[in-house]
Design a protein around this motif. Structure first.
Motif, PDB file in Angstrom:
ATOM      1  N   PRO A   1      35.558  25.707  41.546  1.00  0.00           N
ATOM      2  CA  PRO A   1      35.578  25.345  40.123  1.00  0.00           C
ATOM      3  C   PRO A   1      34.245  24.852  39.568  1.00  0.00           C
ATOM      4  N   GLU A   2      33.387  24.317  40.417  1.00  0.00           N
ATOM      5  CA  GLU A   2      32.130  23.742  39.922  1.00  0.00           C
ATOM      6  C   GLU A   2      30.987  24.756  39.870  1.00  0.00           C
ATOM      7  N   LEU A   3      31.205  25.970  40.355  1.00  0.00           N
ATOM      8  CA  LEU A   3      30.112  26.940  40.454  1.00  0.00           C
ATOM      9  C   LEU A   3      30.112  27.944  39.304  1.00  0.00           C
ATOM     10  N   PRO A   4      28.921  28.438  38.945  1.00  0.00           N
ATOM     11  CA  PRO A   4      28.843  29.501  37.933  1.00  0.00           C
ATOM     12  C   PRO A   4      29.496  30.778  38.464  1.00  0.00           C
ATOM     13  N   ARG A   5      30.232  31.458  37.584  1.00  0.00           N
ATOM     14  CA  ARG A   5      30.931  32.700  37.945  1.00  0.00           C
ATOM     15  C   ARG A   5      30.295  33.867  37.207  1.00  0.00           C
ATOM     16  N   TRP A   6      30.386  35.051  37.818  1.00  0.00           N
ATOM     17  CA  TRP A   6      29.813  36.245  37.201  1.00  0.00           C
ATOM     18  C   TRP A   6      30.588  37.478  37.648  1.00  0.00           C
ATOM     19  N   PRO A   7      30.681  38.470  36.765  1.00  0.00           N
ATOM     20  CA  PRO A   7      31.384  39.702  37.136  1.00  0.00           C
ATOM     21  C   PRO A   7      30.498  40.609  37.982  1.00  0.00           C
ATOM     22  N   ASP A   8      31.074  41.194  39.021  1.00  0.00           N
ATOM     23  CA  ASP A   8      30.402  42.214  39.823  1.00  0.00           C
ATOM     24  C   ASP A   8      30.876  43.550  39.264  1.00  0.00           C
ATOM     25  N   ARG A   9      30.152  44.068  38.323  1.00  0.00           N
ATOM     26  CA  ARG A   9      30.590  45.255  37.591  1.00  0.00           C
ATOM     27  C   ARG A   9      30.712  46.492  38.493  1.00  0.00           C
ATOM     28  N   LYS A  10      29.956  46.555  39.564  1.00  0.00           N
ATOM     29  CA  LYS A  10      30.035  47.711  40.464  1.00  0.00           C
ATOM     30  C   LYS A  10      31.397  47.798  41.142  1.00  0.00           C
ATOM     31  N   LYS A  11      31.971  46.657  41.464  1.00  0.00           N
ATOM     32  CA  LYS A  11      33.220  46.636  42.233  1.00  0.00           C
ATOM     33  C   LYS A  11      34.412  46.175  41.408  1.00  0.00           C
TER      34      LYS A  11
END
Length: 133
Positions: free
Chosen positions: A79-89
């Protein structure tokens, strides 16, 4: 072609997979939240973590973990970490506190290399502790 090594524990995987000491607690929390049955070497760096339940493997690297099925799963695991989409997968990832990602200015946030432990050969944390402690 030889099969990738299967690690006997998460601690062994993090040590041999070149995960910095500063990220061990973060990675442990992610692994506990998702439920992992085995850890495998991934190339020269990183770890492939196979889930107990159905779902994609997690890919744990020096500065991030990817393979989350959704943004919500990534948030629950870290919950404390930045999240990002892996668009390739079509999956999601999180950035660990200690990482090699570039900041907004395009420069790396380098840190001095710490002292290595002569027993377990890991880099000691800033407080002098290592995997032997």
């Amino acid at each position: 072609m030889t099969e990738p090594a299967i690690y006997s524990s998460l601690n062994e995987a993090m040590r041999l997979g070149n995960i910095p000491w500063e990220n061990h607690a973060t990675v442990t929390g992610i692994v506990e939240a998702i439920g992992i049955q085995s850890f495998h070497a991934h190339n020269a760096y990183g770890i492939r973590a196979v889930r107990r339940e159905e779902g994609p493997d997690l890919w744990i690297a020096y500065g991030d973990t990817s393979g989350f099925t959704s943004k919500e799963e990534a948030r629950r695991a870290a919950p404390e970490l930045p999240r990002w989409p892996d668009r390739k997968k079509g999956q999601w990832g999180v950035t660990h506190p200690e990482n090699r990602h570039r900041d907004g200015g395009g420069t790396r946030r380098d840190r001095p290399v710490g002292e290595k432990c002569p027993s377990c050969f890991t880099e000691k944390a800033s407080n002098g502790s290592c995997l032997c402690d």
